[in-house]
Design a protein around this motif. Sequence first.
Motif, PDB file in Angstrom:
ATOM      1  N   THR A  36       0.849  -1.186   0.000  1.00 50.00           N
ATOM      2  CA  THR A  36       0.000   0.000   0.000  1.00 50.00           C
ATOM      3  C   THR A  36       0.886   1.238   0.000  1.00 50.00           C
ATOM      4  OG1 THR A  36      -1.615  -1.186   1.328  1.00 50.00           O
ATOM      5  CG2 THR A  36      -1.851   1.205   1.218  1.00 50.00           C
ATOM      6  N   THR A  39       0.052   6.793   1.177  1.00 52.27           N
ATOM      7  CA  THR A  39      -0.925   7.834   0.902  1.00 52.27           C
ATOM      8  C   THR A  39      -1.580   8.230   2.218  1.00 52.27           C
ATOM      9  OG1 THR A  39      -1.357   6.794  -1.208  1.00 52.27           O
ATOM     10  CG2 THR A  39      -2.950   8.444  -0.470  1.00 52.27           C
ATOM     11  N   PRO A  40      -1.533   9.511   2.565  1.00 48.09           N
ATOM     12  CA  PRO A  40      -2.134   9.906   3.838  1.00 48.09           C
ATOM     13  C   PRO A  40      -3.655   9.945   3.745  1.00 48.09           C
ATOM     14  CG  PRO A  40      -1.298  11.826   2.706  1.00 48.09           C
ATOM     15  CD  PRO A  40      -0.903  10.619   1.871  1.00 48.09           C
ATOM     16  N   HIS A  41      -4.287   9.898   4.897  1.00 53.08           N
ATOM     17  CA  HIS A  41      -5.711  10.187   4.990  1.00 53.08           C
ATOM     18  C   HIS A  41      -5.940  11.572   4.408  1.00 53.08           C
ATOM     19  CE1 HIS A  41      -7.986   7.931   8.372  1.00 53.08           C
ATOM     20  NE2 HIS A  41      -7.373   7.073   7.597  1.00 53.08           N
ATOM     21  N   VAL A  42      -7.191  11.913   4.127  1.00 51.59           N
ATOM     22  CA  VAL A  42      -7.497  13.291   3.755  1.00 51.59           C
ATOM     23  C   VAL A  42      -7.056  14.210   4.898  1.00 51.59           C
ATOM     24  CG1 VAL A  42      -9.366  14.906   3.249  1.00 51.59           C
ATOM     25  CG2 VAL A  42      -9.403  12.610   2.263  1.00 51.59           C
ATOM     26  N   PRO A  44      -4.619  13.537   7.805  1.00 47.83           N
ATOM     27  CA  PRO A  44      -3.732  12.489   8.315  1.00 47.83           C
ATOM     28  C   PRO A  44      -3.335  12.582   9.785  1.00 47.83           C
ATOM     29  CG  PRO A  44      -2.481  14.068   7.056  1.00 47.83           C
ATOM     30  CD  PRO A  44      -3.922  14.463   6.919  1.00 47.83           C
ATOM     31  N   GLN A  73      -1.715   9.070  10.689  1.00 47.86           N
ATOM     32  CA  GLN A  73      -2.356   7.889  10.129  1.00 47.86           C
ATOM     33  C   GLN A  73      -2.292   7.909   8.608  1.00 47.86           C
ATOM     34  OE1 GLN A  73      -6.287   8.036  11.822  1.00 47.86           O
ATOM     35  NE2 GLN A  73      -6.457  10.219  11.510  1.00 47.86           N
ATOM     36  N   ASP A  74      -2.228   6.709   8.017  1.00 42.63           N
ATOM     37  CA  ASP A  74      -2.254   6.653   6.557  1.00 42.63           C
ATOM     38  C   ASP A  74      -3.510   5.922   6.098  1.00 42.63           C
ATOM     39  OD1 ASP A  74      -1.787   3.904   6.571  1.00 42.63           O
ATOM     40  OD2 ASP A  74       0.290   4.068   5.944  1.00 42.63           O
ATOM     41  N   ILE A  75      -3.694   5.847   4.797  1.00 44.97           N
ATOM     42  CA  ILE A  75      -4.924   5.313   4.220  1.00 44.97           C
ATOM     43  C   ILE A  75      -5.145   3.840   4.540  1.00 44.97           C
ATOM     44  CG2 ILE A  75      -4.004   4.686   1.969  1.00 44.97           C
ATOM     45  CD1 ILE A  75      -6.564   6.072   0.812  1.00 44.97           C
ATOM     46  N   SER A  76      -4.071   3.102   4.833  1.00 46.34           N
ATOM     47  CA  SER A  76      -4.205   1.674   5.133  1.00 46.34           C
ATOM     48  C   SER A  76      -4.614   1.416   6.587  1.00 46.34           C
ATOM     49  CB  SER A  76      -2.883   0.954   4.837  1.00 46.34           C
ATOM     50  OG  SER A  76      -1.910   1.320   5.784  1.00 46.34           O
ATOM     51  N   ASP A 173      -9.511  14.734  14.020  1.00 46.35           N
ATOM     52  CA  ASP A 173      -8.668  14.587  12.832  1.00 46.35           C
ATOM     53  C   ASP A 173      -8.436  15.960  12.180  1.00 46.35           C
ATOM     54  OD1 ASP A 173      -8.758  11.875  13.262  1.00 46.35           O
ATOM     55  OD2 ASP A 173     -10.269  11.498  11.727  1.00 46.35           O
TER      56      ASP A 173
END
Length: 174
Positions: A36, A39-42, A44, A73-76, A173
């Motif tokens: 994966t 890619t960060p969260h919108v 992060p 946090q990341d997208i995974s 967040d």
Amino acid sequence: MAFLCANPLAHAQSTDLLNTAHNFQPCPSALKADETPDTPHVKPWQLILSPYAEHWRYNPEHRPVRLISLERQDISGRFCGLAFFTNSFGQPSLYGFVGQRWTGVMGNPNVFFKLSGGLLYGYKGAYKDKIPFNNYGIAPAIIPSLGYHFSGDHSVQASMLGTAGFLLAYSHDF
């Protein structure tokens, strides 16, 4: 000062600095379980505040536990962070950690489970034996949490603190 505010170059540089800070990834890529992308969260970053912890057993030496934590946090669902808190005996303490977050627990998209592992620092002196494997004030820890994402960027979670008790926290967040 008015020159800096009116200067488009200064504004562009400050925007670049904010974007760099917002996109900073302190979590080690080696902890990923798959390919994966990072890619960060919108949004992060997560700020966690806890004004309350409950102990399973009464002890007159217990003091209020207060916590402030910052997680990336990341997208995974992978995350890492650092928590600053006062431990049960009023000592300033730290918890550096990595972990994983799973959403959609119990079939509800707002319920999540988090599992973090890391190192605790700060249980010293007369209280050094209050946590297992404590050497030089440093001990390993694993903390499971169950949470509910209730609105926009806001959630609450309860974290189990081994056999000592639990912690209630609010997170935002950004």
